[in-house]
Scaffold this active site. Structure first.
Site, PDB file in Angstrom:
ATOM      1  N   TRP A   1       0.804  -1.216   0.000  1.00 51.83           N
ATOM      2  CA  TRP A   1       0.000   0.000   0.000  1.00 51.83           C
ATOM      3  C   TRP A   1       0.846   1.279   0.000  1.00 51.83           C
ATOM      4  CZ3 TRP A   1      -1.468  -4.532   2.157  1.00 51.83           C
ATOM      5  CH2 TRP A   1      -2.756  -4.983   1.904  1.00 51.83           C
ATOM      6  N   CYS A  53      -7.144  -4.448  -1.491  1.00 47.37           N
ATOM      7  CA  CYS A  53      -8.352  -5.136  -1.030  1.00 47.37           C
ATOM      8  C   CYS A  53      -9.228  -5.668  -2.147  1.00 47.37           C
ATOM      9  CB  CYS A  53      -9.146  -4.231  -0.101  1.00 47.37           C
ATOM     10  SG  CYS A  53      -9.871  -2.769  -0.885  1.00 47.37           S
ATOM     11  N   HIS A  88     -13.408  -0.300   1.373  1.00 45.42           N
ATOM     12  CA  HIS A  88     -12.754  -1.587   1.592  1.00 45.42           C
ATOM     13  C   HIS A  88     -13.634  -2.667   0.970  1.00 45.42           C
ATOM     14  CE1 HIS A  88     -10.373  -4.762   3.126  1.00 45.42           C
ATOM     15  NE2 HIS A  88     -11.219  -5.140   4.066  1.00 45.42           N
ATOM     16  N   ASP A 128     -12.940 -12.200   4.591  1.00 48.54           N
ATOM     17  CA  ASP A 128     -12.047 -11.158   4.094  1.00 48.54           C
ATOM     18  C   ASP A 128     -10.643 -11.715   3.947  1.00 48.54           C
ATOM     19  OD1 ASP A 128     -10.761  -8.825   3.418  1.00 48.54           O
ATOM     20  OD2 ASP A 128     -11.560  -7.646   5.080  1.00 48.54           O
ATOM     21  N   ASN A 186     -20.285  -0.242  11.322  1.00 53.16           N
ATOM     22  CA  ASN A 186     -21.236   0.481  12.182  1.00 53.16           C
ATOM     23  C   ASN A 186     -20.615   1.057  13.446  1.00 53.16           C
ATOM     24  OD1 ASN A 186     -23.763   1.535  12.587  1.00 53.16           O
ATOM     25  ND2 ASN A 186     -24.622  -0.306  13.521  1.00 53.16           N
ATOM     26  N   ASP A 221     -19.170   3.845  15.981  1.00 53.63           N
ATOM     27  CA  ASP A 221     -19.300   5.276  16.216  1.00 53.63           C
ATOM     28  C   ASP A 221     -17.917   5.905  16.080  1.00 53.63           C
ATOM     29  OD1 ASP A 221     -21.982   5.171  16.632  1.00 53.63           O
ATOM     30  OD2 ASP A 221     -21.886   5.395  18.811  1.00 53.63           O
ATOM     31  N   GLU A 264     -29.602   4.022  10.013  1.00 59.54           N
ATOM     32  CA  GLU A 264     -28.818   4.848  10.928  1.00 59.54           C
ATOM     33  C   GLU A 264     -29.730   5.677  11.833  1.00 59.54           C
ATOM     34  OE1 GLU A 264     -25.802   4.713  11.519  1.00 59.54           O
ATOM     35  OE2 GLU A 264     -24.655   4.138   9.744  1.00 59.54           O
ATOM     36  N   GLU A 305     -30.846   0.193  15.551  1.00 57.14           N
ATOM     37  CA  GLU A 305     -29.422   0.380  15.248  1.00 57.14           C
ATOM     38  C   GLU A 305     -28.656   0.822  16.487  1.00 57.14           C
ATOM     39  OE1 GLU A 305     -25.909   2.879  14.094  1.00 57.14           O
ATOM     40  OE2 GLU A 305     -27.829   3.597  14.861  1.00 57.14           O
ATOM     41  N   TYR A 364      -6.198   5.096  -0.343  1.00 55.87           N
ATOM     42  CA  TYR A 364      -7.613   4.790  -0.113  1.00 55.87           C
ATOM     43  C   TYR A 364      -7.836   4.200   1.272  1.00 55.87           C
ATOM     44  CZ  TYR A 364      -7.260  -0.308  -0.565  1.00 55.87           C
ATOM     45  OH  TYR A 364      -6.972  -1.633  -0.353  1.00 55.87           O
TER      46      TYR A 364
END
Length: 746
Positions: free
Chosen positions: A294, A329, A388, A411, A451, A453, A503, A508, A577
């Site tokens: 990268w 990725c 990603h 992944d 998700n 915060d 959201e 959620e 990125y």
């Protein structure tokens, strides 16, 4: 290097039993077959028979010929696209075999067994040696066969493998004997030189990868061309990707990976197969397929942006057995999609925009600045990638409570270790959505990606430690526009709702609180209520083009009843990125006075000359907005990311060209150089599943503003609807892509 279906044979040793002496008078029986050695000591001690045919007698039943009906069976099992000559079957599904016997079959006396062997030491105890026996009714979890028809010396068998059979390469023998008064007589073994391959079966309801809906299976198993999204959450780009799972060398490479990385006894479980393949695709552990990089230095390999498919990567790895340089990725994801679809596991590549990388397992993303509104590198370990790409694969999860089957995230990009290995998943999307991050595998990490915060902290060094004050919590900045290819079309399908509730909804927020409680910092749950009379946001611009000036705008509004003074710092950076800093473009400080109820737009202009020499791959930018309200000490913190659009590559075939298999045709490629400088290191790449192997041609330097035109000659490999995938690459920028669907006549 041999290829599947063209296996070299040592006829002198074919089907021979060899005795090898060991220490203290011990011995081993080794069966030489198909260029392999099988330790059959235990088998022959338990089943004392001779592998050679007994002397001829009137009671003997011999198999003189076996017809595996390869074409018919492969069509029925939907494996006819694989570019190899062997029999490829999907487990749990019937197939037929024609036998020519030495005499007519007597059902009351004659016994036939269909024997499958896999691995170096086939044993019945671990399922690597299976003998399918004649049954009256098929059992989903058992091997068996029925005599479909019998006429003279010819017998047709209908065979069915277990829906839980081991996938991979198998050797097949037909064993016959006669029983009289309960005893076996004249046992005979007919070994076949044709290798049989067994795959997962999404069409079989008893297979753990069963998927309902023909269109879904057509897309996620049989489609060898797809789309992968990249860019930023507001500037989405799309690239075509040649998965090529039916290519002969790709098929051989995938089986090699299966044999190299996973014990044979575990090859029936899609959970273990997908998890292991997520590690096998990267180089971090035991020499996988792809090496990631990268930092922009790719002199000793290929630029990650130069790949447009998995075929060239897997072919190179198969040939050299050395990791291919380099991937990022989307390349890891494209290759993993190929591997899983090749094995019969439904899979798709999924792009998550504003994707969080949580390094401290807090399930939050922390951004820290000092009193001068400068980022504190030593505290900012977490990062947010502009995008990603990973994978979803489809399966039941008998290892989890009911309700967590279906799509599972896996992944292959090496980010964090799991159980000491760079692997991720499979992780139930429903578990992520519900915040049940205690379920395997790697749910806390995946949850944070989609998700978490994002918390901004103002930090002051005080008596040898950082004193941290929370500025604000962003609850909706992570996990945007999660994208995959739609079924049956190249339209983007948004799957965000499969990963999380809307959201800000009650569901959620409950999921986030639940996930944080299982993190390493459960005390960070909710943002405190603060009085904020200055509101602000970074303006979402239309598409910005490479080679043009652009402007960053921030809307400010005083919602209070008295005048406010806003000190604002706008920091514009070029980044990779992954969110990693590459170069600073501009840092500008401004002060704005807003009367009660007043709105104002703060602007920062950026010219081509300010950014062009600082660009890195994919032309990604980040804007950091930091500030303070003088009268109230209200802190301001926000950020945005965007990219500059590159030209589109136009792909055409002359109208007069007759596109036929094996007949050369010319493909015209064209685009306009958007820069006022020369492009160097130029190459064109063309490929397409069933159409052509990846073809790379070097091109001359391109002058500033030049209209570029180039022709590449192709000779189509197969008939039918095919897609030409084309790409232009140079040192100055990348992602100049185009495609064209064509119809090839036989």
């Amino acid at each position: 290097m041999h290829r599947r279906g063209v296996r070299p044979r040592n006829e002198r040793n074919e089907g021979r039993l060899v005795v090898e002496r060991g220490p203290q008078g011990s011995f081993r029986l080794i069966y030489l077959y198909g260029g392999r050695r099988y330790d059959v000591t235990k088998y022959f001690l338990e089943n004392p028979i001779s592998p050679e045919a007994p002397p001829a007698s009137s009671g003997q039943l011999k198999v003189e010929n076996v017809d595996l009906k390869i074409s018919e069976n492969r069509t029925a099992h939907r494996t006819d696209k694989y570019e190899v000559s062997d029999l490829i079957l999907r487990r749990g599904q019937e197939f037929t075999i024609d036998l020519k016997l030495s005499r007519p079959f007597k059902k009351s006396e004659d016994v036939i067994g269909v024997e499958f062997r896999t691995g170096e030491h086939p044993l019945t105890s671990d399922g690597t040696l299976v003998v399918a026996k004649m049954v009256n009714k098929f059992d989903a979890r058992q091997w068996g066969f029925k005599v479909a028809s019998s006429s003279g010396n010819n017998v047709t068998l209908t065979v069915k493998s277990s829906a839980n059979a081991l996938v991979g390469e198998h050797q097949l023998d037909i064993v016959t004997h006669v029983t009289k008064d309960g005893a076996q007589e004249h046992r005979f073994r007919k070994g076949l030189k044709t290798t049989v391959y067994i795959l997962f079966n999404p069409w079989c309801k008893d297979d753990n990868v069963y998927m309902d809906g023909d269109a879904e299976k057509e897309e996620y198993v049989l489609n060898d061309l797809g789309n992968i999204w990249y860019g930023t959450s507001r500037y989405l780009g799309k690239m075509d990707w040649n998965f090529g799972q039916f290519d002969a060398e790709v098929f051989e490479c995938v089986l090699y990976l299966l044999e190299k990385h996973l014990p044979v006894k575990n090859r029936n479980d899609p959970v273990l197969v997908s998890r292991t393949m997520s590690a096998a695709v990267n180089v971090q552990d035991e020499g996988g397929v792809l090496e990631g990089r990268w930092d922009g230095d790719y002199e000793d390999g290929a630029r990650p942006t130069s790949w447009r498919g998995s075929v060239a990567i897997l072919e190179q790895y198969l040939k050299t057995k050395e990791s291919v340089k380099y991937g990022q990725c989307w390349v890891f994801s494209g290759v993993l999609t190929t591997v899983l679809r090749c094995l019969g596991v439904p899979a798709r590549s999924v792009t998550n925009f504003s994707s969080a990388h949580d390094t401290d397992r807090s399930v939050t993303i922390d951004n820290c600045v000092d009193e001068n509104n400068e980022e504190i590198a030593d505290l900012n370990y977490d990062s947010v990638w502009n995008f990603h790409v990973w994978n979803d694969c489809w399966m039941t999860r008998p290892d989890l409570p009911v309700g967590f089957g279906g799509w599972q995230a896996v992944d292959a990009t090496p980010q964090e270790t799991s159980e000491g290995i760079f692997q991720t998943g499979p992780c139930s999307l429903n578990a992520i959505k519900q915040g049940q991050v205690y379920l395997p595998y790697d749910a806390p990490f995946v949850f944070a990606e989609v998700n978490a915060d994002r918390i901004y902290w103002s930090c002051k060094w005080n008596y040898g430690d950082w004193e941290m004050t929370k500025i604000r919590t962003e609850r909706s900045s992570i996990g945007k526009n999660m994208s995959t290819k739609s079924i049956g079309s190249s339209i983007r399908h948004d799957v965000t709702d499969q990963y999380k509730y809307p959201e800000g909804s009650h569901e959620e927020r409950v999921a986030v609180r639940k996930a944080i409680q299982y993190g390493d910092r459960p005390e960070i749950v909710e943002d405190e209520v603060m009085s904020k009379d200055i509101s602000y946001d970074i303006v979402n611009k239309d598409v910005l083009f490479l080679g043009k000036d652009f402007e960053i705008q921030v809307n400010l509004k005083n919602n209070g009843t008295v005048t406010r003074t806003v000190h604002l710092t706008t920091n514009i950076q070029v980044c990779y990125y992954t969110g990693v800093f590459a170069a600073r473009i501009k840092k500008e400080k401004q002060t704005h006075v807003l009367t009660a109820g007043q709105s104002k737009t703060a602007s920062v202009n950026v010219t081509v000359s300010e950014y062009l020499d600082k660009l890195v791959e994919q032309s990604q930018f980040k804007v950091f907005l930091l500030g303070k309200v003088e009268e109230t000490n209200q802190l301001i913190a926000d950020q945005d990311d965007f990219r500059l659009e590159t030209p589109f590559l136009d792909v055409k075939v002359a109208a007069s060209e007759q596109l036929r298999v094996g007949r050369p045709c010319k493909v015209a490629l064209s685009f306009k150089n958007p820069l006022s400088r020369t492009l160097t290191g130029c190459t064109f790449t063309v490929e397409g599943p069933g159409l052509t192997k990846p073809k790379i041609e070097k091109f001359r330097d391109v002058s500033p503003g030049e209209d570029v035109k180039h022709e590449i000659t192709l000779s189509p490999l197969n008939s039918g609807k095919r897609t030409i995938v084309a790409d232009f690459d140079c040192h100055q920028f990348e992602n100049v892509m185009g495609s064209l669907e064509v119809n090839i006549k036989a």
